[in-house]
Design a protein around this motif. Structure first.
Motif, PDB file in Angstrom:
ATOM      1  N   PHE A 171       7.630   0.585   2.376  1.00 23.56           N
ATOM      2  CA  PHE A 171       6.587   0.750   1.373  1.00 23.56           C
ATOM      3  C   PHE A 171       6.098   2.195   1.354  1.00 23.56           C
ATOM      4  O   PHE A 171       6.116   2.883   2.377  1.00 23.56           O
ATOM      5  N   GLU A 200       3.404  -0.755  -3.070  1.00 25.50           N
ATOM      6  CA  GLU A 200       4.573  -0.307  -3.827  1.00 25.50           C
ATOM      7  C   GLU A 200       5.723  -0.004  -2.882  1.00 25.50           C
ATOM      8  O   GLU A 200       5.567   0.721  -1.906  1.00 25.50           O
ATOM      9  N   ARG A 201       6.861  -0.592  -3.172  1.00 26.39           N
ATOM     10  CA  ARG A 201       8.052  -0.370  -2.365  1.00 26.39           C
ATOM     11  C   ARG A 201       8.680   0.973  -2.715  1.00 26.39           C
ATOM     12  O   ARG A 201       8.357   1.582  -3.738  1.00 26.39           O
ATOM     13  N   SER A 202       9.589   1.444  -1.888  1.00 27.91           N
ATOM     14  CA  SER A 202      10.187   2.761  -2.089  1.00 27.91           C
ATOM     15  C   SER A 202      10.947   2.881  -3.403  1.00 27.91           C
ATOM     16  O   SER A 202      11.151   3.989  -3.900  1.00 27.91           O
ATOM     17  N   SER A 211       3.130   3.186  -0.891  1.00 32.23           N
ATOM     18  CA  SER A 211       1.782   3.365  -1.432  1.00 32.23           C
ATOM     19  C   SER A 211       0.744   2.814  -0.471  1.00 32.23           C
ATOM     20  O   SER A 211       1.059   2.128   0.514  1.00 32.23           O
ATOM     21  N   PRO A 261      -2.174  -1.820  -9.760  1.00 30.21           N
ATOM     22  CA  PRO A 261      -0.765  -2.170  -9.557  1.00 30.21           C
ATOM     23  C   PRO A 261      -0.202  -2.866 -10.784  1.00 30.21           C
ATOM     24  O   PRO A 261      -0.935  -3.424 -11.601  1.00 30.21           O
ATOM     25  N   ASP A 262       1.107  -2.829 -10.918  1.00 29.73           N
ATOM     26  CA  ASP A 262       1.779  -3.531 -12.003  1.00 29.73           C
ATOM     27  C   ASP A 262       1.822  -5.015 -11.639  1.00 29.73           C
ATOM     28  O   ASP A 262       2.540  -5.429 -10.724  1.00 29.73           O
ATOM     29  N   GLY A 296       9.764   1.696  -6.215  1.00 31.82           N
ATOM     30  CA  GLY A 296       8.773   1.635  -7.277  1.00 31.82           C
ATOM     31  C   GLY A 296       8.343   0.240  -7.670  1.00 31.82           C
ATOM     32  O   GLY A 296       7.498   0.084  -8.568  1.00 31.82           O
ATOM     33  N   VAL A 297       8.866  -0.794  -7.023  1.00 30.40           N
ATOM     34  CA  VAL A 297       8.514  -2.178  -7.337  1.00 30.40           C
ATOM     35  C   VAL A 297       7.310  -2.603  -6.498  1.00 30.40           C
ATOM     36  O   VAL A 297       7.253  -2.345  -5.293  1.00 30.40           O
ATOM     37  N   TRP A 298       6.332  -3.243  -7.146  1.00 26.60           N
ATOM     38  CA  TRP A 298       5.155  -3.729  -6.429  1.00 26.60           C
ATOM     39  C   TRP A 298       5.471  -5.071  -5.769  1.00 26.60           C
ATOM     40  O   TRP A 298       6.017  -5.976  -6.401  1.00 26.60           O
ATOM     41  N   ARG A 299       5.111  -5.184  -4.481  1.00 27.04           N
ATOM     42  CA  ARG A 299       5.448  -6.351  -3.687  1.00 27.04           C
ATOM     43  C   ARG A 299       4.188  -6.991  -3.099  1.00 27.04           C
ATOM     44  O   ARG A 299       3.231  -6.297  -2.719  1.00 27.04           O
TER      45      ARG A 299
END
Length: 289
Positions: free
Chosen positions: A191, A245-247, A193, A222-223, A249-252
């Protein structure tokens, strides 16, 4: 709405200082507030005595220290005997409070996870092999030991059976009699962020802020486009969802918890949470939800 908060152990007629700001904000908004004896509830003791100061109400919300699922069930039953209906019943509390309760619904937006029932080495090894190779993060059904990251949280290589069990053993030692349910092994993801805590009432995100561990972090919206329909589909009345945010760019989702026992960062005004619970909050962010 009736807000229930833990009593101050030294001044049992007053709210615990940690929740006093929320109690004041609720009263200022015209919401009744009552105190309960958390220590008795957490021991599974005389629950009727613990709620003796609570008046009848058909929409009670607890804001307090964490309770084991079985103790929350006793709490809800004692309240029912006084004519009090809690917004979050015992079954939905367990679903939110324990990771296996929400994992399947959010599997597409949270790290892959496996778990055991209990703390036996053989069950741990079965789960470890099921997750496969690589690094993982260890926790139990309700809590991690992330502040003891290298000794009791991070499993660097699932293929190394002895090293993995050493982490699990240290986790058990630190959690002691607070160990809940079983071991959870969650695939490690990188991650980038700050962690964001979002607050959801009846399936709608009503409040976004920093995580309580890093209350001064500046966080954006966040998205939630992938997450929101899944959280709504759980049908849970009041939860928090922690995202990062994962590396790529996807929010987890790193955690979903019952909102009644999720800590409010000290930099977030209690009135904002009270407004959300009353349905007066502002829906999160400008991105689609």
């Amino acid at each position: 709405m009736l807000l229930l908060v833990p009593a101050d152990p030294l001044r049992p007629a007053r709210p615990d200082e940690h929740f006093a700001g929320e109690a004041r904000a609720a009263r200022d908004a015209g919401v009744a507030v009552a105190v309960v004896d958390h220590d008795v509830l957490a021991r599974g003791g005389d629950v009727d005595r613990a709620v003796a100061k609570v008046p009848a109400d058909d929409d009670a919300v607890y804001r307090g220290w964490m309770l084991r699922s079985e103790h929350y069930a006793g709490f809800a039953e004692a309240l029912a005997r006084r004519g009090v209906a809690v917004r979050t019943d015992a079954e939905r509390y367990r679903r939110a409070h324990e990771l296996p309760g929400w994992y399947e619904a959010l599997a597409g937006v949270t790290p892959e996870s496996v778990w055991t029932v209990g703390a036996e080495r053989t069950e741990f090894d079965t789960a470890r092999l099921a997750l496969g190779a690589g690094a993982a993060v260890l926790r139990d059904y309700t809590k991690s030991m992330k502040h003891h990251w290298h000794e009791a949280a991070l499993v660097p290589d699932l293929a190394d059976a002895e090293a993995a069990w050493a982490v699990a053993s240290r986790f058990l030692e630190l959690r002691d009699d607070e160990f809940a349910g079983g071991f959870m092994l969650r695939r490690f993801e990188r991650f980038t962020s700050a962690e964001v805590r979002t607050w959801w009432v009846d399936g709608r995100c009503e409040l976004v802020g920093p995580h309580p561990d890093t209350p001064h972090d500046v966080v954006g919206d966040p998205d939630l486009s992938a997450v929101a329909p899944l959280v709504a589909g759980l049908g849970l009345p009041f939860v928090t969802v922690d995202l990062v945010e994962r590396s790529d760019g996807v929010w987890r989702v790193v955690e979903l918890g019952d909102g009644q026992v999720s800590d409010l960062p000290r930099t977030t005004a209690p009135v904002r949470l009270v407004e959300a619970l009353l349905g007066h909050g502002v829906q999160c962010g400008s991105r689609p939800v």
